[in-house]
Design a protein around this motif. Structure first.
Motif, PDB file in Angstrom:
ATOM      1  N   ARG A  39       0.825  -1.221   0.000  1.00 23.72           N
ATOM      2  CA  ARG A  39       0.000   0.000   0.000  1.00 23.72           C
ATOM      3  C   ARG A  39       0.858   1.270   0.000  1.00 23.72           C
ATOM      4  O   ARG A  39       0.525   2.260  -0.666  1.00 23.72           O
ATOM      5  N   GLN A  44       1.847   1.997  -3.512  1.00 29.81           N
ATOM      6  CA  GLN A  44       0.716   2.447  -4.314  1.00 29.81           C
ATOM      7  C   GLN A  44       0.397   3.915  -4.024  1.00 29.81           C
ATOM      8  O   GLN A  44       0.118   4.693  -4.950  1.00 29.81           O
ATOM      9  N   ASP A  45       0.461   4.301  -2.763  1.00 25.77           N
ATOM     10  CA  ASP A  45       0.169   5.683  -2.395  1.00 25.77           C
ATOM     11  C   ASP A  45       1.176   6.649  -3.022  1.00 25.77           C
ATOM     12  O   ASP A  45       0.809   7.745  -3.472  1.00 25.77           O
ATOM     13  N   MET A  52       0.382   9.525  -5.784  1.00 24.34           N
ATOM     14  CA  MET A  52       0.756  10.907  -5.481  1.00 24.34           C
ATOM     15  C   MET A  52       1.568  11.512  -6.615  1.00 24.34           C
ATOM     16  O   MET A  52       1.342  12.663  -7.004  1.00 24.34           O
TER      17      MET A  52
END
Length: 375
Positions: free
Chosen positions: A228, A231-232, A236
């Motif tokens: 995760r 992915q963030d 961004m």
């Protein structure tokens, strides 16, 4: 395979002297070091971090699941190729791999250290050590240096040093000291990476909150959450307009698998179509988010068979296979058997790109040199 196979994500096991012998003299007494804790085995102890790093998982490649334990492992029992470059070539040959992009192990955990000055000293030491390690066989061992990111200006100097050491890429900490990576204060840094031809990498476990703790339920559930953080960051960079401002920038999303990408592309575009007013002021995306992701972001994966089945739903020119040696998730030494099964449905063009061509193009690896060396 009739061509060299290159792992886009492998690791070293930092030697006991990696930091002590290579660190700035001011930090020798607090440098990361190996300490034996009796029956619990050896640990890498890092000043300022609450939990030491047990060595059970860092070099468990080839072990059966029932043999993998966190504690009770001694450094001398680990794969010698983790810190000995001469032994490393035999490990590569055993797995049918001709070359590897090499990342740290302890250095991943150091990315989350709160003291950026201490982190700077450790990363500088690591960069010097890994440059010597890879320098023994520069065609087959391609190291990624580490940046601290106390500031964009210092980060550029770190890039220049990494390049001068002969390293081939740079691994970023998940969290910089100043503003986040979508800020325009990093624009010069991204352009420097492009000019120096140093691919930018974000590896799992290098972001605050992206570790193996804090998940709900049993500890094994945390394994599902570690991608995760990556992915963030990818989202961004896309939504923050980083790729729109830097059309030549290439970023590698490392060890976070790839089977999720098609659905992620859909979610990115869906959000943009319905809620583009949530973009930050001044951000202008001339393309759909999925287009930026598909062009600028490379993904590495090991035994993610879903990724192999989904190649036509994403840009397979940005997919790069890896063996993750010598970590516990590694496909070593049975990578060739696995690839024969998982990649069976790919076209020959796709297979060669994912196992060799994409990573060689990104890191300017000379395939002819690998073939001439018989690797």
């Amino acid at each position: 395979m009739a061509y060299p196979i290159v792992s886009a994500d492998s690791h070293i096991t930092e030697a006991p002297n990696t930091y002590i012998d290579y660190i700035d003299a001011r930090y020798v007494d607090t440098a990361p070091r190996i300490v034996n804790q009796g029956d619990k085995g050896d640990f890498f102890v890092i000043d300022g971090m609450k939990s030491p790093i047990a060595l059970g998982l860092v070099a468990a490649a080839g072990k059966k699941p029932e043999e993998i334990t966190v504690f009770g492992t001694r450094f001398e029992d680990l794969h010698r190729g983790g810190w000995d470059p001469h032994a490393r070539l035999a490990d590569q040959d055993k797995d049918g791999v001709s070359a590897e992009i090499i990342y740290p192990t302890v250095g991943m955990m150091l990315c989350n250290h709160k003291d950026f000055d201490y982190k700077k000293a450790c990363f500088d030491a690591y960069n010097r050590w890994i440059a010597e390690y890879c320098g023994e066989y520069p065609a087959r061992l391609l190291g990624c240096g580490q940046t601290t990111m106390r500031s964009p200006q210092e980060g550029i100097k770190e890039l220049e040093m990494i390049k001068s050491l002969g390293l081939r890429g740079v691994m970023m900490p998940g969290n910089p000291q100043m503003e986040d990576y979508d800020s325009e204060i990093y624009d010069d840094f991204w352009e420097a990476a492009v000019d120096l031809e140093l691919p930018i990498s974000f590896h799992i476990l290098t972001t605050k909150g992206g570790g193996l703790s804090g998940a709900r339920g049993p500890r094994i559930n945390s394994f599902l959450s570690i991608i995760r953080g990556n992915q963030d960051i990818m989202g961004m960079l896309v939504y923050g307009g980083v790729f729109a401002r830097h059309p030549k920038l290439k970023v590698v999303c490392v060890e976070a698998d790839a089977g999720w990408v098609p659905h992620y592309l859909y979610r990115m575009d869906h959000a943009y179509k319905r809620h583009r007013n949530w973009l930050a002021p001044g951000v202008d995306l001339e393309k759909m988010p999925s287009e930026y992701f598909s062009e600028h972001i490379y993904v590495t994966f090991q035994d993610d068979w879903v990724a192999f089945k989904s190649v036509d739903l994403m840009n397979w020119r940005r997919m790069m296979w890896a063996n993750d040696f010598p970590h516990s998730d590694s496909t070593w030494p049975w990578s060739q058997e696995m690839l024969k099964e998982h990649a069976a449905d790919l076209t020959e063009e796709q297979r060669r790109a994912i196992l060799s061509g994409n990573v060689c193009d990104l890191y300017s690896i000379d395939i002819d040199e690998l073939e001439q060396n018989g690797s």
